[in-house]
Design a protein around this motif. Structure first.
Motif, PDB file in Angstrom:
ATOM      1  N   THR A   1       0.855  -1.179   0.000  1.00  0.00           N
ATOM      2  CA  THR A   1       0.000   0.000   0.000  1.00  0.00           C
ATOM      3  C   THR A   1       0.906   1.250   0.000  1.00  0.00           C
ATOM      4  O   THR A   1       2.020   1.181   0.539  1.00  0.00           O
TER       5      THR A   1
ATOM      6  N   LEU B   1       5.474  -6.183  11.549  1.00  0.00           N
ATOM      7  CA  LEU B   1       4.933  -4.872  11.132  1.00  0.00           C
ATOM      8  C   LEU B   1       3.438  -4.743  11.397  1.00  0.00           C
ATOM      9  O   LEU B   1       2.612  -4.896  10.511  1.00  0.00           O
ATOM     10  N   GLU B   2       3.135  -4.468  12.612  1.00  0.00           N
ATOM     11  CA  GLU B   2       1.729  -4.435  13.025  1.00  0.00           C
ATOM     12  C   GLU B   2       1.389  -3.025  13.497  1.00  0.00           C
ATOM     13  O   GLU B   2       2.255  -2.241  13.820  1.00  0.00           O
TER      14      GLU B   2
ATOM     15  N   ASP C   1       9.341  -5.303  15.242  1.00  0.00           N
ATOM     16  CA  ASP C   1       9.197  -3.862  15.005  1.00  0.00           C
ATOM     17  C   ASP C   1      10.521  -3.172  15.312  1.00  0.00           C
ATOM     18  O   ASP C   1      11.060  -3.311  16.414  1.00  0.00           O
TER      19      ASP C   1
ATOM     20  N   ASN D   1      15.037  -5.700  11.908  1.00  0.00           N
ATOM     21  CA  ASN D   1      14.481  -5.535  10.569  1.00  0.00           C
ATOM     22  C   ASN D   1      13.980  -6.893  10.074  1.00  0.00           C
ATOM     23  O   ASN D   1      14.730  -7.880  10.139  1.00  0.00           O
TER      24      ASN D   1
HETATM   25  O1  PTJ Z   1      -0.278  -3.892   3.957  1.00  0.00           O
HETATM   26  P1  PTJ Z   1      -1.127  -3.155   4.944  1.00  0.00           P
HETATM   27  O2  PTJ Z   1      -2.344  -2.524   4.307  1.00  0.00           O
HETATM   28  O3  PTJ Z   1      -1.535  -4.018   6.120  1.00  0.00           O
HETATM   29  O4  PTJ Z   1      -0.284  -1.955   5.558  1.00  0.00           O
HETATM   30  C1  PTJ Z   1       0.968  -2.212   6.134  1.00  0.00           C
HETATM   31  C2  PTJ Z   1       1.534  -1.000   6.930  1.00  0.00           C
HETATM   32  C3  PTJ Z   1       2.976  -1.320   7.281  1.00  0.00           C
HETATM   33  C4  PTJ Z   1       1.479   0.251   6.055  1.00  0.00           C
HETATM   34  C5  PTJ Z   1       0.671  -0.806   8.180  1.00  0.00           C
HETATM   35  O5  PTJ Z   1       0.736  -1.952   8.962  1.00  0.00           O
HETATM   36  C6  PTJ Z   1       1.100   0.410   8.971  1.00  0.00           C
HETATM   37  O6  PTJ Z   1       0.606   1.504   8.800  1.00  0.00           O
HETATM   38  O7  PTJ Z   1       2.057   0.163   9.877  1.00  0.00           O
HETATM   39  P2  PTJ Z   1       2.606   1.303  10.885  1.00  0.00           P
HETATM   40  O8  PTJ Z   1       1.572   1.615  11.909  1.00  0.00           O
HETATM   41  O9  PTJ Z   1       3.234   2.412  10.106  1.00  0.00           O
HETATM   42  O10 PTJ Z   1       3.738   0.515  11.632  1.00  0.00           O
HETATM   43  C7  PTJ Z   1       4.811  -0.018  10.983  1.00  0.00           C
HETATM   44  C8  PTJ Z   1       5.892  -0.291  12.036  1.00  0.00           C
HETATM   45  O11 PTJ Z   1       6.789  -1.209  11.463  1.00  0.00           O
HETATM   46  C9  PTJ Z   1       6.680   0.954  12.441  1.00  0.00           C
HETATM   47  O12 PTJ Z   1       6.838   0.974  13.847  1.00  0.00           O
HETATM   48  C10 PTJ Z   1       8.050   0.770  11.752  1.00  0.00           C
HETATM   49  O13 PTJ Z   1       9.108   1.253  12.537  1.00  0.00           O
HETATM   50  C11 PTJ Z   1       8.126  -0.742  11.639  1.00  0.00           C
HETATM   51  N1  PTJ Z   1       8.867  -1.203  10.462  1.00  0.00           N
HETATM   52  C12 PTJ Z   1       8.870  -0.683   9.207  1.00  0.00           C
HETATM   53  N2  PTJ Z   1       9.649  -1.402   8.384  1.00  0.00           N
HETATM   54  C13 PTJ Z   1      10.154  -2.425   9.128  1.00  0.00           C
HETATM   55  C14 PTJ Z   1       9.649  -2.302  10.458  1.00  0.00           C
HETATM   56  N3  PTJ Z   1       9.952  -3.169  11.419  1.00  0.00           N
HETATM   57  C15 PTJ Z   1      10.760  -4.206  11.087  1.00  0.00           C
HETATM   58  N4  PTJ Z   1      11.265  -4.384   9.862  1.00  0.00           N
HETATM   59  C16 PTJ Z   1      10.996  -3.531   8.849  1.00  0.00           C
HETATM   60  N5  PTJ Z   1      11.515  -3.713   7.636  1.00  0.00           N
END
Ligand code: PTJ
Length: 269
Positions: A42, A174-175, A194, A212
């Motif tokens: 997304t 990634l929640e 996370d 990661n």
């Molecule tokens: O595919 P969908 O529609 O379910 O959407 C997925 C996202 C990731 C957009 C959605 O779950 C979302 O909005 O997530 P958040 O609330 O932005 O949270 C993402 C978290 O994952 C944040 O705390 C980031 O620091 C963390 N993060 C991002 N990339 C990585 C990660 N943690 C571990 N490995 C990564 N590569």
């Protein structure tokens, strides 16, 4: 998707030279961009990845010892679970499809697609990438009437009755914080991955792996292979010895020390 954004698709090949100092990071970035045009990721997934990358810098872009401990406790919990489920969203499917499928196989866990941003064709696009990676059975496809988790109103509440709804342990790479809380309210043990140890998900989960997913999932595969045949009493000890609060404190302490050392190095130049 706006027409302008679609027109950008063919600009997505930056020809990254292998000797570029950030070649790997650029490779994953462009993979996410490409898969956004195929609806797997997304658009907000790109922002989420950027946030993750920023936190990864604070770890020195490496797997830190507390994360390794959390991974062991996570694998131990998944091995002893009656019904373990791995929840997969767009970013996870884009970044680590093969390793997720391999991990699910070793753990005998179900894979369920669960996305925050519903859009036509997304579930199919994610499912297709997982099938290409070898997944045989994917839940969350809407082929049977779904169930709704209580204590949550976003799309993430919609779950498969054969999967997350009846799971006892759920791995959520990634929640968002809302569903972590809801899953816990619904009696599940939640394992989060996370990079941000301060996120609501990281703070609320039962086990948080601050790493990661690109490094973490392949490492979890190795750990699962190493401990899957241990006696269950030994696996229980791994879980018993894990302290979530202490582990999160250890992650923060690692970051503080890492930055302190960096500052000292810079000052001594
Ligand atoms: O595919 P969908 O529609 O379910 O959407 C997925 C996202 C990731 C957009 C959605 O779950 C979302 O909005 O997530 P958040 O609330 O932005 O949270 C993402 C978290 O994952 C944040 O705390 C980031 O620091 C963390 N993060 C991002 N990339 C990585 C990660 N943690 C571990 N490995 C990564 N590569």
């Amino acid at each position: 998707m706006s027409k302008n954004l679609n027109n950008q698709k063919n600009l997505g090949n930056p020809n990254i030279p292998n000797d570029h100092p950030r070649a790997q990071s650029l490779h994953y970035r462009h993979k996410l961009v490409d898969l956004m045009f195929e609806k797997v990721v997304t658009p907000s997934g790109l922002c989420a990845h950027g946030r993750g990358e920023a936190f990864d810098y604070l770890l020195g872009e490496q797997t830190i010892p507390p994360a390794e401990n959390a991974m062991e406790a996570a694998i131990a919990s998944l091995l002893l679970a009656k019904h373990p489920v791995i929840s997969v969203n767009g970013n996870v499917a884009a970044l680590v499809p093969d390793d997720i499928v391999e991990l699910a196989e070793i753990l005998n866990a179900d894979i369920e697609i669960n996305i925050f941003y519903q859009a036509q064709g997304r579930i199919e696009a994610i499912s297709s990438i997982l099938k290409k990676a070898g997944a045989k059975n994917i839940l969350g496809l809407g082929d049977i009437p779904p169930k709704s988790l209580s204590h949550i109103s976003s799309n993430r509440r919609i779950v498969d009755p054969r999967g997350i709804y009846s799971a006892d342990v759920v791995l959520v790479p990634l929640e968002d914080g809302d569903r972590t809380e809801a899953l816990i309210e619904n009696g599940k043990k939640v394992i989060a991955i996370d990079l941000n140890p301060l996120s609501r998900t990281a703070q609320k989960a039962n086990i948080t792996i601050v790493d990661n997913i690109i490094r973490c999932i392949p490492r979890m595969v190795k750990i699962a292979e190493r401990i899957k045949n241990l006696e269950s009493e030994k696996i229980k000890v791994i879980i018993h010895n894990f302290n979530q609060k202490k582990n999160l404190d250890d992650c923060l302490e690692y970051i503080i020390n890492f930055l302190q050392n960096l500052m000292e190095k810079t000052n001594s130049k």
